[in-house]
Design a protein around this motif. Sequence first.
Motif, PDB file in Angstrom:
ATOM      1  N   LEU A 231      -2.894  -0.807   0.851  1.00  0.00           N
ATOM      2  CA  LEU A 231      -1.902  -0.320  -0.109  1.00  0.00           C
ATOM      3  C   LEU A 231      -2.194   1.106  -0.547  1.00  0.00           C
ATOM      4  O   LEU A 231      -1.266   1.890  -0.804  1.00  0.00           O
TER       5      LEU A 231
ATOM      6  N   ALA B 114       0.833   3.581  -0.101  1.00  0.00           N
ATOM      7  CA  ALA B 114       1.467   4.089  -1.322  1.00  0.00           C
ATOM      8  C   ALA B 114       1.662   5.599  -1.298  1.00  0.00           C
ATOM      9  O   ALA B 114       2.496   6.131  -2.045  1.00  0.00           O
TER      10      ALA B 114
ATOM     11  N   TRP C 188       7.127  -3.822  -5.591  1.00  0.00           N
ATOM     12  CA  TRP C 188       6.902  -4.845  -4.580  1.00  0.00           C
ATOM     13  C   TRP C 188       7.611  -6.147  -4.929  1.00  0.00           C
ATOM     14  O   TRP C 188       8.001  -6.392  -6.069  1.00  0.00           O
TER      15      TRP C 188
ATOM     16  N   TYR D 200       5.272  -5.798   4.753  1.00  0.00           N
ATOM     17  CA  TYR D 200       3.812  -5.804   4.924  1.00  0.00           C
ATOM     18  C   TYR D 200       3.347  -7.250   4.828  1.00  0.00           C
ATOM     19  O   TYR D 200       3.743  -7.972   3.901  1.00  0.00           O
TER      20      TYR D 200
END
Length: 740
Positions: free
Chosen positions: A365, A369, A403, A326
């Motif tokens: 996100l 997620a 992450w 990302y």
Amino acid sequence: MVKTALIYPPVSDPTSGYHSLCCLAGYARQFGFEDIDIIDSNIDSWLYTVTPEQIGRTMQYINERTAQLQALEQPTPIEQMELYYALKVQGMNFAGALPAALHTFRDETEFFDYRLYTSAVETVMLWMDALSLKGFPGQFRGFSLATSGFFNVFNSMDMRDTRITGVISAPFTNYFRNELIPGIITGGYSLVGISITYVAQLPFALSMAQHIRESCPEIRIIFGGTAVSDYWKYILNKSDFYAVFDSADACIIGEGESALVSILQALKHHKPLPASPNIALHPRYQAVHGASALEIKYEDICSFPVPEYSKLPWEKYLSPFPFIYYSPSRGCYWNRCTFCDYGLNTDSPTSPWRQYPLDKIMEDLRTLAVTYKYIYFSVDVLSPALLLKLAAAIMEEGLDIRWGAEIRLEEYWTPERCALLQQSGCTAISVGFESGNQRILNLINKGTKVDRLQETIQMFSEAGIGVQIMGFTGFPTETVDDALSSVDFLQHNSRHWTFGGLGQFILTKGAIIAKEPERFGILDLRPFEGEDVAWRLHYSEQTHLLANTSRWGPKELTEAKASLRSNLFDRPWVGGVDTAHSMFYHDRFRNKVLQVINGTTQTAANENSILELNGHLLEGHYYLPVHKLFNKKNLDNILDRSECEGKAVTAQNITELLGQWKPDCSSYPQPKEQQLFVRRDGTLFPFPVPMIEFLRNFVPGLSLTELLQQSAQHEFHTELWQHCISNRFLRLKRLPAAEA
């Protein structure tokens, strides 16, 4: 309607999907272009090769070719190298081992058993060696491609020669013909876009496009991606660029979102392909652009939607979990390092820096997620202030993600801030420390201090975040002692970093160093002879590293670098920086990952442990001196010698260079005493018959206790048993679940 196929070509990382095409598809959807499919032919083509039918055909070809090669009285160097690789893979039970390897990669329990994981990696890497025998022997470097050797990807003559790209791509030709082309025809696509991220994908993409052009002449074909932009940037003659990409109607140079939409809109309204920013049309549509005629546009990235990751075939990748890249920024906020050269702008080392606002990152996100837990921020670098705010926001919302990111080691970081990153899900960070010598850091204009680098690395490590660290030696004016400072830096901080090491400096023509050579004590800058895609430059130094007076010579430096902790595997496996698998292991074991790996590889088997061969025996005697066959090491020596003279090895001069190679016949073994053991990683060992017979005891699995019960040479066999374990000739036998 403009039905579009965006294709990611071989050969690249098979453990996850790349995000470039997902970004393009998401952006185009905003403008009403929803009929876009993503074809990850990188994973599709490889999985095609491991079907039972294709495994059988490949091994039948290799066995027949091996017999032909062994019958030759005076094989040429390339035939010797072909035989060397054929012997490496002959006798391996790929039909059973490859399905087991795929299961290990995709099964969470087996994946984190590093012993099983190692076996799986070695199996698929050996299969890449087998596939190379359909192309140029040894052409693959795992899941990448050698850039030079029997060909040179930075020589436009080589890359425009369809015979050469056809040989390179031969391992996947059956996939192109039997799977890809029929799928494109059935899909009814009017536009095919091929994204080339890495130069290792270039020959395969060119061959793929040729197949599509021949089978579907009415389809429009466009190329894009970082490697295409670099080719445009570095090629000395723009006319040669179009000769390489002759199958394309147009190439997108630079960022591709707006350019793709411009092409889609033109096709939707049955108009000619547009001469819009970032679009280089083939000369059959308009005159060749000059280097400055093509307008380069940088995107307003804040208008981008979340990428269309759902279009990727997640069930096919060689991983137990989905892992996404990302990109919340483009360019680098520092943008001053004198060695850096990335992007198409000419007034600074990288593309202009742009960054999403925090609200947009969090919005993306939240969406991601729901489906994806593992996210790597794939950017040049993220600013510390943004990272800290992002970590706090993730914590506040309770997003359950893991992450990683690349960051700069700045004074901004404190133990408290590092702890916040870890609590928000940060498993590992990647840092370019570049050098452990302050003078070199100053020349690089890194803006950091060596002592502060050490403190910051320790802070992250003690916070439970894995530190992946990268540097290099060979920077202009660097002495051996300067270079050894970097070795000392890594050794001194070894307990605070997990993966990484020291590479070798390469000068590219867009770097500040190349623009101000006098400042860095270099002269005679020129492209390597034979490389008209001049991505790297050859140069001379006024005071060269190897000529500088020092207590250490260049051999000692090479040995010092080699003495650094080395990982068993590099990209894309555990041990490679910024890989999906490394992130999974960091998440599971945190910064103790090395203890887990080393604890597995260094576990001493006891006398009652059941051991088996970590490889296979080749039946029969081999009368060629196998360890003297021309192989990759010999080819690399030829490359090194040529490059020291500023000359690249290409298809045009390789035959002459191979003709100069002379084998060292001084220590040939007695052929009749030689048999072969092939370790699981593909290393060939010509052993005397007694050693082969010792190893043969372990084919069904055996313990030392059982062996000694059958032997009168207890002391000798015990020492040999220990030798075989330390050299990975034997491994613990995997027992069925009921026995384990």
